[in-house]
Design a protein around this motif. Structure first.
Motif, PDB file in Angstrom:
ATOM      1  N   GLY A 209       0.810  -1.199   0.000  1.00 33.67           N
ATOM      2  CA  GLY A 209       0.000   0.000   0.000  1.00 33.67           C
ATOM      3  C   GLY A 209       0.844   1.250   0.000  1.00 33.67           C
ATOM      4  N   TYR A 210       0.209   2.384  -0.295  1.00 32.77           N
ATOM      5  CA  TYR A 210       0.975   3.633  -0.398  1.00 32.77           C
ATOM      6  C   TYR A 210       1.528   4.089   0.948  1.00 32.77           C
ATOM      7  CZ  TYR A 210      -3.448   5.719   1.184  1.00 32.77           C
ATOM      8  OH  TYR A 210      -4.585   6.040   1.886  1.00 32.77           O
ATOM      9  N   ALA A 211       0.936   3.631   2.053  1.00 32.92           N
ATOM     10  CA  ALA A 211       1.403   4.056   3.377  1.00 32.92           C
ATOM     11  C   ALA A 211       2.213   2.976   4.090  1.00 32.92           C
ATOM     12  CB  ALA A 211       0.209   4.458   4.245  1.00 32.92           C
ATOM     13  N   HIS A 212       2.354   1.806   3.472  1.00 32.20           N
ATOM     14  CA  HIS A 212       3.093   0.719   4.128  1.00 32.20           C
ATOM     15  C   HIS A 212       4.580   1.067   4.197  1.00 32.20           C
ATOM     16  CE1 HIS A 212       3.999  -3.390   5.388  1.00 32.20           C
ATOM     17  NE2 HIS A 212       5.030  -3.343   4.557  1.00 32.20           N
ATOM     18  N   GLN A 213       5.170   0.847   5.357  1.00 35.72           N
ATOM     19  CA  GLN A 213       6.577   1.177   5.556  1.00 35.72           C
ATOM     20  C   GLN A 213       7.419  -0.098   5.666  1.00 35.72           C
ATOM     21  OE1 GLN A 213       5.726   3.821   9.080  1.00 35.72           O
ATOM     22  NE2 GLN A 213       7.140   5.194   8.018  1.00 35.72           N
ATOM     23  N   PHE A 214       8.455  -0.150   4.849  1.00 38.06           N
ATOM     24  CA  PHE A 214       9.469  -1.204   4.968  1.00 38.06           C
ATOM     25  C   PHE A 214      10.573  -0.638   5.860  1.00 38.06           C
ATOM     26  CE2 PHE A 214       7.227  -1.961   1.033  1.00 38.06           C
ATOM     27  CZ  PHE A 214       7.044  -3.348   1.016  1.00 38.06           C
ATOM     28  N   ARG A 215      10.419  -0.817   7.139  1.00 41.31           N
ATOM     29  CA  ARG A 215      11.295  -0.148   8.106  1.00 41.31           C
ATOM     30  C   ARG A 215      12.751  -0.620   8.015  1.00 41.31           C
ATOM     31  NH1 ARG A 215       8.079   2.653  11.655  1.00 41.31           N
ATOM     32  NH2 ARG A 215       5.884   2.028  11.716  1.00 41.31           N
ATOM     33  N   ASP A 216      12.955  -1.809   7.456  1.00 41.70           N
ATOM     34  CA  ASP A 216      14.326  -2.323   7.354  1.00 41.70           C
ATOM     35  C   ASP A 216      15.075  -1.738   6.155  1.00 41.70           C
ATOM     36  OD1 ASP A 216      13.844  -3.889   9.560  1.00 41.70           O
ATOM     37  OD2 ASP A 216      13.222  -5.633   8.378  1.00 41.70           O
ATOM     38  N   THR A 217      14.338  -1.143   5.211  1.00 43.88           N
ATOM     39  CA  THR A 217      14.989  -0.642   3.988  1.00 43.88           C
ATOM     40  C   THR A 217      14.542   0.782   3.668  1.00 43.88           C
ATOM     41  OG1 THR A 217      13.246  -1.698   2.676  1.00 43.88           O
ATOM     42  CG2 THR A 217      15.322  -2.928   2.979  1.00 43.88           C
ATOM     43  N   PRO A 218      14.798   1.743   4.542  1.00 43.66           N
ATOM     44  CA  PRO A 218      14.455   3.132   4.201  1.00 43.66           C
ATOM     45  C   PRO A 218      15.425   3.689   3.166  1.00 43.66           C
ATOM     46  CG  PRO A 218      15.594   3.063   6.298  1.00 43.66           C
ATOM     47  CD  PRO A 218      15.385   1.628   5.889  1.00 43.66           C
ATOM     48  N   ASP A 219      14.891   4.515   2.270  1.00 40.86           N
ATOM     49  CA  ASP A 219      15.699   5.166   1.237  1.00 40.86           C
ATOM     50  C   ASP A 219      16.534   4.157   0.448  1.00 40.86           C
ATOM     51  OD1 ASP A 219      16.306   7.426  -0.167  1.00 40.86           O
ATOM     52  OD2 ASP A 219      18.003   7.985   1.082  1.00 40.86           O
ATOM     53  N   ALA A 220      15.904   3.033   0.115  1.00 43.18           N
ATOM     54  CA  ALA A 220      16.598   1.963  -0.611  1.00 43.18           C
ATOM     55  C   ALA A 220      16.690   2.303  -2.091  1.00 43.18           C
ATOM     56  CB  ALA A 220      15.878   0.634  -0.420  1.00 43.18           C
ATOM     57  N   ALA A 221      17.680   1.730  -2.739  1.00 45.93           N
ATOM     58  CA  ALA A 221      17.854   1.917  -4.179  1.00 45.93           C
ATOM     59  C   ALA A 221      16.868   1.032  -4.945  1.00 45.93           C
ATOM     60  CB  ALA A 221      19.296   1.590  -4.566  1.00 45.93           C
ATOM     61  N   CYS A 222      16.825   1.235  -6.252  1.00 46.48           N
ATOM     62  CA  CYS A 222      15.940   0.431  -7.091  1.00 46.48           C
ATOM     63  C   CYS A 222      16.350  -1.040  -7.027  1.00 46.48           C
ATOM     64  CB  CYS A 222      16.000   0.926  -8.537  1.00 46.48           C
ATOM     65  SG  CYS A 222      15.553   2.656  -8.750  1.00 46.48           S
ATOM     66  N   SER A 223      15.354  -1.902  -6.976  1.00 44.24           N
ATOM     67  CA  SER A 223      15.609  -3.338  -6.905  1.00 44.24           C
ATOM     68  C   SER A 223      14.424  -4.071  -7.514  1.00 44.24           C
ATOM     69  CB  SER A 223      15.831  -3.781  -5.454  1.00 44.24           C
ATOM     70  OG  SER A 223      14.651  -3.579  -4.694  1.00 44.24           O
ATOM     71  N   ARG A 224      14.509  -5.390  -7.534  1.00 43.49           N
ATOM     72  CA  ARG A 224      13.399  -6.173  -8.081  1.00 43.49           C
ATOM     73  C   ARG A 224      12.159  -6.036  -7.208  1.00 43.49           C
ATOM     74  NH1 ARG A 224      14.770 -12.194  -9.879  1.00 43.49           N
ATOM     75  NH2 ARG A 224      16.107 -10.905 -11.223  1.00 43.49           N
ATOM     76  N   GLN A 225      12.350  -5.927  -5.914  1.00 48.07           N
ATOM     77  CA  GLN A 225      11.213  -5.782  -5.005  1.00 48.07           C
ATOM     78  C   GLN A 225      10.654  -4.365  -5.025  1.00 48.07           C
ATOM     79  OE1 GLN A 225      12.084  -6.588  -0.899  1.00 48.07           O
ATOM     80  NE2 GLN A 225       9.952  -6.431  -0.230  1.00 48.07           N
ATOM     81  N   HIS A 226      11.551  -3.388  -5.100  1.00 51.96           N
ATOM     82  CA  HIS A 226      11.149  -1.982  -5.129  1.00 51.96           C
ATOM     83  C   HIS A 226      11.679  -1.366  -6.428  1.00 51.96           C
ATOM     84  CE1 HIS A 226      10.085  -2.524  -0.915  1.00 51.96           C
ATOM     85  NE2 HIS A 226      11.336  -2.899  -0.653  1.00 51.96           N
ATOM     86  N   LEU A 227      10.807  -1.273  -7.423  1.00 55.67           N
ATOM     87  CA  LEU A 227      11.250  -0.846  -8.753  1.00 55.67           C
ATOM     88  C   LEU A 227      11.835   0.564  -8.745  1.00 55.67           C
ATOM     89  CD1 LEU A 227       8.336  -2.224 -10.974  1.00 55.67           C
ATOM     90  CD2 LEU A 227      10.577  -3.241 -10.515  1.00 55.67           C
ATOM     91  N   LEU A 228      11.292   1.438  -7.913  1.00 53.26           N
ATOM     92  CA  LEU A 228      11.805   2.810  -7.811  1.00 53.26           C
ATOM     93  C   LEU A 228      12.423   3.071  -6.449  1.00 53.26           C
ATOM     94  CD1 LEU A 228       8.887   4.773  -9.562  1.00 53.26           C
ATOM     95  CD2 LEU A 228      11.084   4.074 -10.540  1.00 53.26           C
ATOM     96  N   GLY A 229      12.717   2.022  -5.709  1.00 52.28           N
ATOM     97  CA  GLY A 229      13.300   2.175  -4.388  1.00 52.28           C
ATOM     98  C   GLY A 229      12.259   2.571  -3.357  1.00 52.28           C
TER      99      GLY A 229
END
Length: 268
Positions: A29-49
């Protein structure tokens, strides 16, 4: 030009479809936080980080585009309805009503529209929930964006008053309100449609500017304006090119609207 128009409409349909399927395309969701990966780079899981709070940028882009593309047409519809009713009635009635409406539109148009929008929004409560902020933004854009269209519609309605169909209706004893409702307003559909479509990109940009200033849609609900706030510092662009994606999508969408509905603009 026909191929460009088809491509523009195709891109708009693609963007709209992606927004409608955001719950299936986004990893969260738009408000869900991945607390272990803040300000992460682009990846397969997070296309835009992810952003600094660990929220997925791609998810927020999809949901933010949905909000902006729903808000702008809704505001354009409200502005067009107001312009049609006010401008149509003024053009049909003429006399003091036409003078009063044209004076009001001159006053509104003489003021810098965006600064008027900012001033009115700043006077309203800022600490509201996201859905209330959407309604406030919608009402402001539609309620303040009718003046220019009303002048065009008033002029067209005035010309219709001398048409054969209106003169025949008056000679038949039909009431003025029925003539306006059954003969004048239906014949204004082409100009009303044109005003609606050319207003959408204007309101998209207006909402984006309000969001950049923190006066638009409230967090955590995203919109193009709130997503573009990350670009307030020019140093952010080279440090994270993925942050420019909302800006590129905004430019592409507004350009597609202008290309797709160029004929409507030419009619005016």
């Amino acid at each position: 030009m026909t191929h460009m128009r088809s491509a523009a409409i195709g891109l708009l349909v693609l963007v709209a479809a992606a927004c409608l399927l955001a719950s299936y395309l986004a990893p969260a969701g738009y408000a869900h936080q991945f607390r272990d990966t803040p300000d992460a780079a682009c990846s397969r899981q997070h296309l835009l980080g992810t952003d600094e709070l660990g929220r997925d940028r791609f998810a927020r882009l999809l949901y933010g585009t949905r909000v902006s593309l729903a808000l702008a047409p809704a505001a354009a519809l409200l502005a067009t309805i107001l312009a049609g009713l006010i401008g149509g009635a003024a053009g049909f009635a003429g006399g003091w009503l036409k003078s009063a409406v044209m004076g009001a539109t001159d006053l509104v148009l003489s003021l810098p529209w965006f600064f008027l929008l900012i001033s009115v929004r700043a006077m309203l409560p800022l600490n509201v929930d996201p859905h209330t902020s959407v309604l406030i933004t919608f009402a402001l854009l539609g309620g303040l964006g009718w003046a220019g269209a009303a002048r065009v519609i008033c002029a067209d309605a005035r010309s219709l008053c001398t048409s054969d169909i209106v003169l025949l209706a008056r000679a038949s004893g039909i009431s003025g309100f029925r003539i306006l409702w059954r003969h004048v307003l239906p014949n204004l559909k082409p100009v009303l449609s044109a005003q609606f479509w050319i207003s959408i990109p204007v309101f998209i940009l207006a909402e984006a500017n309000l969001g950049i200033l923190g006066l638009g849609v409230a967090e955590p609900l995203p919109s193009w304006g709130s997503l573009l706030r990350e670009l307030e510092s020019f140093a952010a662009a080279p440090a994270g090119p993925r942050q420019i994606v909302p800006l590129l999508l905004l430019i592409a969408t507004v350009s597609c609207f202008h290309i797709a509905f160029e004929k409507e603009e030419a009619c005016l």
